[in-house]
Design a protein around this motif. Structure first.
Motif, short mmCIF file in Angstrom:
data_model
loop_
_atom_site.label_atom_id
_atom_site.label_comp_id
_atom_site.label_asym_id
_atom_site.label_seq_id
_atom_site.Cartn_x
_atom_site.Cartn_y
_atom_site.Cartn_z
N LEU A 12 0.86 -1.19 0.00
CA LEU A 12 0.00 0.00 0.00
C LEU A 12 0.90 1.23 0.00
N ALA A 13 0.79 2.03 -1.06
CA ALA A 13 1.66 3.20 -1.20
C ALA A 13 1.28 4.29 -0.21
N LEU A 14 2.28 4.91 0.40
CA LEU A 14 2.07 6.04 1.29
C LEU A 14 2.53 7.35 0.66
N TRP A 15 3.65 7.32 -0.04
CA TRP A 15 4.21 8.54 -0.59
C TRP A 15 5.24 8.19 -1.66
N GLY A 16 5.32 9.00 -2.70
CA GLY A 16 6.32 8.80 -3.74
C GLY A 16 6.58 10.08 -4.51
N GLY A 39 9.47 11.81 -7.65
CA GLY A 39 10.57 11.54 -8.54
C GLY A 39 10.93 12.72 -9.42
N GLU A 40 12.09 12.57 -10.10
CA GLU A 40 12.53 13.54 -11.09
C GLU A 40 12.93 12.81 -12.36
N GLU A 73 4.96 12.40 -9.84
CA GLU A 73 4.39 11.27 -9.12
C GLU A 73 5.24 10.03 -9.38
N ALA A 74 5.67 9.37 -8.32
CA ALA A 74 6.45 8.14 -8.43
C ALA A 74 5.68 7.02 -7.76
N ARG A 75 5.66 5.87 -8.40
CA ARG A 75 4.92 4.72 -7.88
C ARG A 75 5.86 3.54 -7.72
N PHE A 76 5.49 2.69 -6.78
CA PHE A 76 6.13 1.38 -6.67
C PHE A 76 5.16 0.46 -5.96
N GLN A 77 5.11 -0.79 -6.40
CA GLN A 77 4.19 -1.74 -5.77
C GLN A 77 4.72 -3.16 -5.91
N SER A 78 4.30 -3.99 -4.99
CA SER A 78 4.59 -5.43 -5.03
C SER A 78 3.28 -6.17 -4.80
N SER A 79 3.23 -7.42 -5.23
CA SER A 79 1.96 -8.15 -5.19
C SER A 79 2.03 -9.32 -4.21
N TRP A 80 1.04 -10.20 -4.30
CA TRP A 80 0.93 -11.35 -3.40
C TRP A 80 2.11 -12.31 -3.57
N ALA A 81 2.46 -12.96 -2.46
CA ALA A 81 3.41 -14.07 -2.48
C ALA A 81 2.96 -15.09 -1.44
N VAL A 82 3.07 -16.37 -1.77
CA VAL A 82 2.68 -17.45 -0.86
C VAL A 82 3.84 -18.44 -0.79
N ALA A 83 4.24 -18.81 0.44
CA ALA A 83 5.35 -19.74 0.63
C ALA A 83 4.90 -20.92 1.48
N LEU A 84 5.39 -22.09 1.12
CA LEU A 84 5.14 -23.33 1.85
C LEU A 84 6.47 -23.98 2.19
N GLY A 85 6.56 -24.57 3.39
CA GLY A 85 7.78 -25.24 3.77
C GLY A 85 7.53 -26.43 4.66
N VAL A 86 8.40 -27.44 4.55
CA VAL A 86 8.34 -28.62 5.43
C VAL A 86 9.76 -28.94 5.87
N PHE A 134 5.29 -16.07 -6.47
CA PHE A 134 5.08 -14.62 -6.51
C PHE A 134 4.12 -14.30 -7.65
N ALA A 135 3.08 -13.56 -7.34
CA ALA A 135 2.08 -13.20 -8.35
C ALA A 135 2.64 -12.14 -9.30
N ARG A 136 1.96 -11.98 -10.41
CA ARG A 136 2.36 -10.99 -11.40
C ARG A 136 2.24 -9.57 -10.83
N VAL A 137 3.21 -8.74 -11.16
CA VAL A 137 3.09 -7.30 -10.92
C VAL A 137 2.73 -6.66 -12.25
N LYS A 138 1.49 -6.19 -12.37
CA LYS A 138 1.04 -5.61 -13.63
C LYS A 138 1.81 -4.33 -13.93
N ARG A 139 1.97 -4.06 -15.21
CA ARG A 139 2.74 -2.91 -15.64
C ARG A 139 2.17 -1.61 -15.06
N PHE A 140 3.08 -0.79 -14.55
CA PHE A 140 2.70 0.55 -14.10
C PHE A 140 3.85 1.49 -14.41
N THR A 141 3.57 2.78 -14.36
CA THR A 141 4.58 3.80 -14.63
C THR A 141 5.34 4.11 -13.35
N LEU A 142 6.63 3.87 -13.37
CA LEU A 142 7.46 4.07 -12.19
C LEU A 142 7.61 5.57 -11.89
#
Length: 474
Positions: free
Chosen positions: A248-252, A254-255, A284-297, A313-321
């Protein structure tokens, strides 16, 4: 406008997978001393304070609170592109870095009851590079410019990427064998890329050409995300599940800057791209990451423990950085869009680690894990450049002195990629490529030195040896 093709090609060459080693990978670095030696395979039962990252649920099942310092990680990286400088000459960049990784500790307050609380600060991503390529040659109609028989070009790329996570972990035991927990993190990212190109060409009769290109973008971004985990541990068996939430983005902010100057004399070219310059700040600068699920034994037989883990790791859809406004040079119909794109393809990494007990105070480790690239195509300039898959092998020792644990080990990461990306770019520019493909080789050597300090609880006698033992399954 063929006059800009040769240095445009050189720019593409330098921005091929030489540029950054970790920009499109998730598992390049580990967080914690044993984590490095086990390749992050112990999602089921971290067995130490690194549970704050790998499985927050396991924190509630730790015997003794700890302070952990993944003290020093010496990292040597070598990147080689065959024919990277043309004429059969390879282009190699070597670098030695000293990396911070993880600082984490337990917080023990009486009002927590059975709950556990811990803090953590980790370097999730970090890479700095300064690359330079120089080429010169002679021939006929170089770069597709009629009459140009000599050409020299200098391309320089400076990059700096850093991302730091600060978190607070809460964990609670559901009986003796199950723990649940959550680790909210604040992530701070700083990224800057600067590209400089200088090209000079000449021909008979004093004809000459000079072209310069400068491209720079810089962003700073803050976001929130969380890891949730559950761990099941018995004496000889463990299992774990973790979920990483989208951010969840809080602030971004850029130049972006773009500069181009082209001067020509004597070649009689009918048209040239216009000189251009543009600088935009407060973007305006954006950055985001998506879902990830890990299993271990994990399982223990005699003095040997084996850990297996996988994370998707789920897909990160294209966005403008960095969202910059398009512009046109003076007296030109050309439209220049300086936007920078970001996207990641979905992927799954797997890890296998073996822990061998050599006594009450000494453990040996051997592990291997994958570290696949998430690079995918985008319409605009792509901020992700490392398109090769990596494979890691780690080994080392974990031993105790008094109530403290120490780690000494190493990790080797290697990979290569045969790409036709540059040849395709040359063909699209109307030029015959020198070779149909190029091979990129990556090698990284890491030396890990770290320590974990057990904190004696008030109701625990100094003679008790629970902290002297290396971690065991419960």
């Amino acid at each position: 406008m063929p006059v800009v093709r040769p240095w445009g090609l050189l720019l593409l060459l330098l921005m091929s997978p030489l540029a950054r080693a970790q920009d499109a990978h998730y598992w390049t670095r580990q967080f914690g001393n044993r984590a490095w030696l086990l390749g992050g395979a112990f999602i089921s039962n971290p067995g130490d304070i690194s549970a704050v990252y790998y499985n927050p649920g396991a924190l509630a099942l730790l015997q003794t609170p700890e302070l952990e310092l993944t003290g020093t990680v010496f990292e040597s990286t070598s990147l080689t592109v065959r024919n990277g400088q043309g004429n059969g000459q390879g282009l190699t960049e070597s670098r030695l870095d000293v990396l911070p990784s993880l600082i984490a500790g337990s917080l023990r307050w009486g009002f927590l009851g059975k709950s556990r609380l811990a803090y953590s600060l980790l370097t999730r991503q970090g890479f700095t590079a300064s690359l330079e390529s120089r080429e010169q040659g002679s021939g006929t109609n170089l770069g597709g410019v009629p009459g140009m028989d000599q050409l020299a070009a200098d391309v320089r790329l400076d990059q700096d990427v850093g991302e730091y996570w600060a978190g607070l972990t809460w964990s609670f035991p559901l009986g003796r064998h199950v723990g649940v927990g959550v680790s909210p993190f604040a992530a701070v990212r700083d990224q800057e890329t600067n590209i400089q190109v200088l090209a000079q060409g000449s021909g008979p009769g004093g004809s000459a050409l000079l072209s310069t290109l400068g491209r720079d973008f810089h962003l700073r971004h803050v976001r929130l995300l969380a890891k949730l985990g559950v761990s099941y541990q018995r004496e000889h068996l463990s299992a774990g599940l973790t979920v990483t939430t989208p951010s969840l983005a809080l602030w971004g902010e850029g130049e972006s800057s773009f500069e181009r100057a082209i001067l020509e004399r004597g070649f009689g070219l009918s048209s040239l791209p216009a000189s251009a310059f543009d600088f935009q700040e407060g973007l305006e600068a954006r950055f985001q990451s998506s879902w990830a699920v890990a299993l271990g034994v994990g399982g223990t037989l005699g003095s040997t423990s084996v850990y297996l883990a996988a994370e998707g790791f789920a897909r990160v859809k294209r966005f403008t950085l960095v969202d910059a406004r398009a512009f046109s040079p003076r007296d030109s119909q050309e439209v220049i869009d300086p936007d920078v794109d970001f996207a990641l393809a979905p992927l799954v990494n797997v890890a296998l680690g073996v822990e061998q007990r050599l006594g009450s105070r000494l453990r040996a480790y051997l592990s291997a894990h994958t570290d696949f690239s998430g690079v995918t195509e985008t319409p605009n300039m792509n901020a992700l450049l490392s398109g090769w898959d990596l494979y890691h092998v780690a080994t080392g020792l974990h031993f105790t002195v008094g109530r403290s644990r120490f780690t000494l080990g190493g990790n080797v990461a290697f990979g290569q990629q045969t790409t036709e990306r540059l040849a395709d770019a040359v063909e699209r520019a109307g030029l015959q490529p020198l070779s149909g493909s190029q091979k990129v080789r990556f090698l990284q050597l890491s030396l890990i030195i770290g320590a974990s300090f057990a904190l004696v609880e008030k109701d625990q006698s100094p003679d008790e040896d629970t902290a002297d033992e290396a971690p065991t399954m419960r």
